[in-house]
Design a protein around this motif. Structure first.
Motif, short mmCIF file in Angstrom:
data_model
loop_
_atom_site.label_atom_id
_atom_site.label_comp_id
_atom_site.label_asym_id
_atom_site.label_seq_id
_atom_site.Cartn_x
_atom_site.Cartn_y
_atom_site.Cartn_z
N MET A 1 38.78 48.72 51.80
CA MET A 1 38.92 47.33 52.24
C MET A 1 39.59 46.50 51.16
N PRO A 2 40.94 46.62 51.06
CA PRO A 2 41.62 45.86 50.02
C PRO A 2 41.48 44.36 50.27
N LEU A 3 41.32 43.63 49.19
CA LEU A 3 41.11 42.19 49.28
C LEU A 3 42.42 41.51 48.89
N ARG A 7 45.25 33.27 45.81
CA ARG A 7 46.28 32.26 45.54
C ARG A 7 47.49 32.43 46.47
N CYS A 8 48.08 33.64 46.45
CA CYS A 8 49.29 33.82 47.26
C CYS A 8 48.97 34.36 48.66
N LYS A 9 47.75 34.80 48.87
CA LYS A 9 47.26 35.32 50.16
C LYS A 9 48.03 36.56 50.65
N ALA A 10 48.95 37.06 49.85
CA ALA A 10 49.80 38.15 50.34
C ALA A 10 49.50 39.47 49.64
N CYS A 25 45.98 38.59 42.59
CA CYS A 25 46.88 39.74 42.44
C CYS A 25 47.48 39.70 41.03
N LYS A 26 48.19 40.75 40.69
CA LYS A 26 48.70 40.86 39.33
C LYS A 26 49.62 39.70 38.95
N GLU A 27 50.59 39.39 39.81
CA GLU A 27 51.55 38.34 39.49
C GLU A 27 50.89 36.97 39.37
N CYS A 28 49.96 36.68 40.28
CA CYS A 28 49.26 35.39 40.22
C CYS A 28 48.36 35.31 38.99
N PHE A 29 47.78 36.43 38.61
CA PHE A 29 46.96 36.45 37.39
C PHE A 29 47.83 36.15 36.18
N PHE A 30 48.98 36.80 36.08
CA PHE A 30 49.88 36.54 34.94
C PHE A 30 50.25 35.06 34.91
#
Lengths: 358, 108
Positions: A1-3, A7-10, A25-30
């Motif tokens: 069940m990936p979450l 932030r980006c919802k994608a 996600c990785k990009e939003c975390f960075f």
């Protein structure tokens, strides 16, 4: 069940932020990680264009990420800072010589000039020498006192007007708790400042320091290093396997696992803590010997060096009020500091934990 | 039908110091396939932590586990995802999973 990312919802979320409990996600975390540090820098007014900034670099996780982030933000937001790496070699075989290799790699990877200063050059004693003379009991006190001055001396030598260190939110919360537990009101007042050594007392003979990671969780620094594939060195100092702020750190980590905002909450509590008008705090002046900032006539490092050279290593470890007594005993007994001094060492246990954080 | 669960376990950030300086292990964990009642039917992260503690940990277990769970300050990622969004201890391991333990407790 990936979450999915909050932030980006994608994209797929890869981490839960301790600060907000959001899964990102990785990009939003960075993006959030870098932007929040930028905001801390702007709101805290940490730099001005043209500053020459020494990055205190140990090769560990915090300073490796700090060097990377400072270079990134300096270029992205055009801070116009002149950045250099400054490392202190305590002279601990098998520990610092390995981590210095990591710093040399940082120098190459980030194309930043690196200066390494050794205790041996600065003080005439390496930590290996000191341990040979005094044993493994109080060596962390020496190391901590010497390191603090060493960064200043190095920064002055390099013509830097500012030092940045990798102290993170967890470190600062720990220091606040330790100062509360020890009832050290003077340090408690100072330790929450994001920038020290500037403004209040322009005569202070120190280079101002700041902590861009003051509000950055250790978990996020480690995750950032992992996902950015930044290589750092992690080990325990061979002379202090368990002295890394032991109990307070475990306590704080337990608190964090119950409620992760606890770390920022403690920092906030420390910041709003007010010291009553009438309370007498130590006045900082300059050491008569080396003119380094000190609350005593002679600074701690000079007292310690005197102790080492005279074969009275306890001089720098016990309270200053006991120093005279040790000197008197040494003279009357006509011999080196012996068992009698050891009953005064109770304070050194806490000092170990205060100082042993590079 | 395979009666083993094959996973990869990795240690970073100083965690490897507790595991004989090994940074990567390939584990084949026994799974109950019907005949052997002694093996578990499925493996959770909690079971894996216990297994690592009992079978692979070389020193100072208190730096790895605390009251039957991971010591606070050790980060766990499964296939590069924070275990905190996967259900932590209760996450059920699948064949081919990569489980990474990173210590944040070691200094520089």
């Amino acid at each position: 069940m990936p979450l999915n990312c909050a932030r980006c919802k994608a994209a797929r979320a890869i981490l839960k932020r301790p600060k907000t409990r959001d899964a990102l996600c990785k990009e939003c975390f960075f993006h959030c990680f870098e932007n929040e540090i930028h905001n801390t820098i702007v709101e805290g007014n940490l730099f001005k264009p043209g500053d020459k900034v020494a990055i205190g670099a140990s090769g560990g996780k915090d300073s490796t990420v700090l060097a990377y982030i400072m270079k990134l933000l300096n270029e992205r937001h055009n801070y116009r800072l002149n950045l250099v790496l400054l490392s202190i070699d305590e002279g601990i075989t098998g520990y610092r010589d390995d981590s210095l290799e990591t710093v040399k790699q940082n120098q190459k990877d980030y194309a930043l000039p690196l200066t390494i200063l050794s205790y041996k050059d600065l003080y005439g004693w390496s930590m290996d020498d000191i341990v040979r003379q005094i044993g493994k009991k109080n060596n962390c006190t020496f190391c901590g006192v010497f390191r603090r001055q060493a960064l200043d001396r190095g920064a002055i030598k390099l013509g830097c007007n500012l030092i940045v260190t990798g102290h993170n939110a967890d470190d600062i919360a720990e220091t606040i708790l330790m100062n509360v537990l020890r009832g050290d009101i003077a340090r408690l007042k100072r330790c929450t400042a994001i920038k020290t050594g500037s403004g209040d007392n322009p005569e202070e003979n120190v280079v101002p320091r700041c902590k861009p990671f003051k509000y950055t969780y250790e978990k996020e620094i480690v995750m950032y290093a992992y996902f950015k594939k930044l290589h750092y060195f992690s080990t325990e100092c061979i002379y202090a396997p368990n002295a890394y702020r032991g109990h307070v750190r475990s306590y704080l980590k337990d608190l964090e696992s119950i409620r992760s905002s606890a770390i920022l909450d403690i920092i906030h509590s420390g910041e709003v803590l007010a010291v009553d008008e009438g309370i007498k705090l130590p006045v900082l002046g300059a050491c008569e010997r080396c003119s380094y900032i000190s609350s005593q006539r002679i600074c701690k490092a000079c007292v310690m060096l005197e102790g080492l050279s005279k074969g009275l290593p306890k001089l720098g470890i016990v309270k200053s009020s006991k120093v005279k007594m040790i000197k008197r005993e040494a003279i009357t007994d006509g011999k080196k500091c012996d068992e009698k001094c050891c009953s005064f060492t109770c304070k050194s246990e806490t000092d170990n934990k205060t100082n042993c954080k590079s | 039908m395979s009666n083993h669960l094959n996973i990869i376990v990795e240690f970073k950030g100083g965690m490897e110091l507790l595991f004989d300086n090994v940074t990567k292990k390939e584990l084949s964990l026994p799974v109950n396939s019907g005949e052997d009642g002694s093996a578990p039917v499925e493996w959770t992260i909690k079971d894996l932590i216990n297994h690592l503690k009992e079978k692979h940990l070389k020193e100072r277990p208190e730096l790895f586990v605390n009251d039957d769970s991971i010591r606070p300050g050790v980060l766990i990622l499964v296939n590069d995802v924070d275990w905190e969004i996967l259900g932590e201890n209760e996450y059920k391991l699948a064949d081919g999973d990569k489980v990474l333990f990173i210590s944040t407790l070691h200094g520089g």
